[in-house]
Scaffold this motif. Structure first.
Motif, short mmCIF file in Angstrom:
data_model
loop_
_atom_site.label_atom_id
_atom_site.label_comp_id
_atom_site.label_asym_id
_atom_site.label_seq_id
_atom_site.Cartn_x
_atom_site.Cartn_y
_atom_site.Cartn_z
N GLY A 1 40.37 27.22 -25.72
CA GLY A 1 40.20 25.84 -25.41
C GLY A 1 39.56 25.85 -23.88
N ILE A 2 39.67 24.40 -23.42
CA ILE A 2 39.26 24.11 -22.19
C ILE A 2 40.07 23.50 -21.01
CG2 ILE A 2 36.87 23.50 -23.21
CD1 ILE A 2 37.44 20.71 -22.94
N LYS A 3 39.83 23.86 -19.86
CA LYS A 3 40.44 23.21 -18.89
C LYS A 3 40.06 21.83 -18.76
CE LYS A 3 41.50 27.39 -16.57
NZ LYS A 3 41.24 28.35 -15.27
N SER A 4 38.74 21.66 -18.48
CA SER A 4 38.00 20.36 -18.50
C SER A 4 36.97 20.50 -19.01
CB SER A 4 38.00 19.87 -17.05
OG SER A 4 37.22 20.86 -16.17
N ALA A 5 36.10 19.24 -19.30
CA ALA A 5 34.77 19.07 -19.78
C ALA A 5 34.36 17.75 -19.46
CB ALA A 5 34.39 19.41 -21.15
N THR A 6 32.90 17.51 -19.17
CA THR A 6 32.32 16.38 -18.84
C THR A 6 31.13 16.09 -19.78
OG1 THR A 6 33.32 16.09 -16.53
CG2 THR A 6 31.34 14.76 -17.10
N PHE A 7 31.14 15.04 -20.24
CA PHE A 7 29.71 14.67 -21.12
C PHE A 7 29.38 13.20 -21.04
CE2 PHE A 7 33.05 13.72 -23.91
CZ PHE A 7 32.70 12.57 -24.78
N ARG A 8 28.14 13.00 -21.01
CA ARG A 8 27.48 11.78 -20.75
C ARG A 8 27.24 11.13 -22.47
NH1 ARG A 8 22.80 9.65 -16.72
NH2 ARG A 8 22.17 7.78 -18.05
N VAL A 9 27.40 9.87 -22.35
CA VAL A 9 27.10 9.08 -23.53
C VAL A 9 25.97 8.05 -23.20
CG1 VAL A 9 27.94 7.74 -25.52
CG2 VAL A 9 29.34 9.61 -24.71
N GLU A 10 24.97 7.87 -24.22
CA GLU A 10 24.14 6.90 -23.79
C GLU A 10 23.91 6.20 -25.14
OE1 GLU A 10 20.24 8.58 -22.34
OE2 GLU A 10 21.13 9.97 -21.08
N GLY A 11 24.05 4.71 -24.82
CA GLY A 11 23.86 3.75 -26.04
C GLY A 11 24.39 2.46 -25.62
N ASP A 12 24.16 1.66 -26.39
CA ASP A 12 24.49 0.12 -26.11
C ASP A 12 25.96 0.09 -26.03
OD1 ASP A 12 21.98 -0.68 -25.78
OD2 ASP A 12 22.05 -1.55 -28.06
N HIS A 13 26.72 -0.24 -24.99
CA HIS A 13 28.11 -0.60 -24.89
C HIS A 13 28.71 0.63 -24.83
CE1 HIS A 13 26.45 -4.49 -26.42
NE2 HIS A 13 27.04 -4.77 -25.48
N ALA A 14 28.51 1.72 -24.45
CA ALA A 14 28.98 3.05 -24.48
C ALA A 14 30.26 2.82 -23.64
CB ALA A 14 28.11 4.13 -24.22
N TYR A 15 30.25 2.40 -22.46
CA TYR A 15 31.10 2.23 -21.44
C TYR A 15 32.25 1.56 -22.01
CZ TYR A 15 33.88 1.47 -17.33
OH TYR A 15 34.98 1.61 -16.24
N GLY A 16 31.74 0.30 -22.48
CA GLY A 16 32.72 -0.88 -23.07
C GLY A 16 33.75 -0.26 -24.10
N LEU A 17 33.08 0.56 -25.08
CA LEU A 17 33.67 1.03 -26.24
C LEU A 17 34.48 2.28 -25.68
CD1 LEU A 17 30.78 1.24 -28.52
CD2 LEU A 17 32.83 0.04 -29.13
#
Length: 375
Positions: free
Chosen positions: A173-189
């Motif tokens: 597995g992982i200790k941590s990971a970060t990814f970016r999401v680009e799209g309409d209302h991604a943060y709100g969702l």
């Protein structure tokens, strides 16, 4: 096929829902804005400022897409009455009627969902960080499962997903990971996914085959171009460089120029190892840090508002939100909305819409009870 008896009422309901959405969609304003942006894009010096041109082009694409959704729905709704009449004597048209009605209702549901976003950053992109919690190797394995689930959900919605950094676990597995999401209302969702996810299962790492509980935390930050009043002083920043060594080829491109930034006053740590050069990784990491600081400021603001109102509910990001039980029975249950499903694998494969929509409705103050996921 015979025309379903419910078809006329469904058509009437769909038309009523569309009328209710018109003030939110604002098609006339969209048309005017698209025309204004197209005029700007037609200027001879438009591409002289590449950064500004990209912003204008992005806004034009988003506005055009929204207008196309509105106009497509309006056209399809107008066609339904004619299809209904013709379908009475034509089975093929009956099938077409049902398919078009289903499509209209799905698009209306998507637009109704968008109306629930009210935060200042809800319409933009999101930065998602998954951290392994308590549970040792099981937690690190679970964190990787959560990462996969969340990235698959974004891909199912047509978002662009970009893994920025992943730190491998000692055994799995992982200790941590970060990814970016680009799209309409991604943060709100993704606000619906913020918090602690709990897994109960027979541990594949326990030689005695005992049931174990593992936790993974999910943080969500908005990606913004304008950082406003947030200032990062050089003396408050520690910069470390290292050789990238992520969780594997399926997760991250290994480079020799990974960058880790530590914001000393807050203890916030971000890292990026996706880019080819150290300078590019540092630039991306700085954007990640700004996003984390904005999230922190938003959380403090929410806590202060709750205090002023005398509210006792937990407004922090760290509360447990959902349980995933694989043994002795199978069930995923959201602890905030009570939405649940027995199809755990479907959820782990990224089918999160029912959970997210129920949370959005709850946040918007809607009192209706949410259906079971997958219903």
């Amino acid at each position: 096929m015979a025309v379903p008896e419910s078809a006329p009422q469904r058509i009437a309901d769909a038309r009523e829902r569309f009328v209710d959405l018109e003030p939110h969609l604002r098609p006339d304003e969209l048309r005017a804005r698209v025309a204004e942006l197209e005029q700007a894009m037609g200027a001879g010096d438009f591409w002289d400022d590449q950064e500004q041109a990209a912003k204008v082009s992005g806004e034009h694409a988003r506005a055009t897409r929204k207008l196309q959704v509105h106009d497509g729905l309006a056209s399809d709704l107008d066609d339904l009455d004619g299809l209904l009449e013709l379908a009475e004597d034509d089975d093929e048209l009956g099938v077409e009627l049902v398919e078009q009605l289903d499509s209209v209702e799905r698009r209306l549901a998507d637009l109704e969902e968008e109306r629930l976003f009210t935060g200042p950053y809800d319409s933009g992109d999101a930065l998602i960080t998954v951290n392994a919690g308590a549970g040792g190797t099981d937690a690190q394995d679970w964190a990787e499962m959560v990462l996969r689930m969340e990235m698959r959900w974004a891909e199912r919605r047509g978002f662009k997903v970009d893994l920025l950094e992943a730190s491998a676990g000692e055994q799995a597995g992982i200790k941590s990971a970060t990814f970016r999401v680009e799209g309409d209302h991604a943060y709100g969702l993704y606000g619906a996914e913020r918090g602690v996810h709990r897994l109960v299962r027979i541990s594949p790492y326990d030689s005695q085959g005992r049931r174990q509980t593992a936790f993974a935390g999910l943080e969500v930050a908005p990606v913004v171009e304008e950082v406003g009043d947030i200032e990062i002083k050089d003396e408050d920043l520690r910069v470390d460089t290292y050789r990238a060594s992520g969780a594997g080829g399926q997760h991250v491109n290994k480079t020799d120029s990974a960058v880790r930034l530590t914001h000393i006053p807050t203890g916030i740590v971000v890292a990026c190892q996706q880019e080819r050069s150290q300078s590019a990784n540092k630039m991306t990491a700085m954007k990640m840090l700004y996003a984390k600081l904005i999230e922190r400021a938003e959380r403090e603001r929410a806590e202060e508002i709750a205090k002023e109102k005398g509210e006792s509910q937990d407004v922090g990001w760290g509360s447990q939100i959902r349980s995933y039980v694989l043994n002795p029975y199978t069930m995923v249950k959201d602890l905030r909305t009570s939405v649940e499903t027995g199809n755990v694998q479907q959820v782990l494969d990224g089918d999160l819409d029912a959970f997210v929509r129920a949370w959005l409705l709850q946040q918007a103050g809607h009192g209706e009870s949410a259906p079971a996921a997958g219903a």
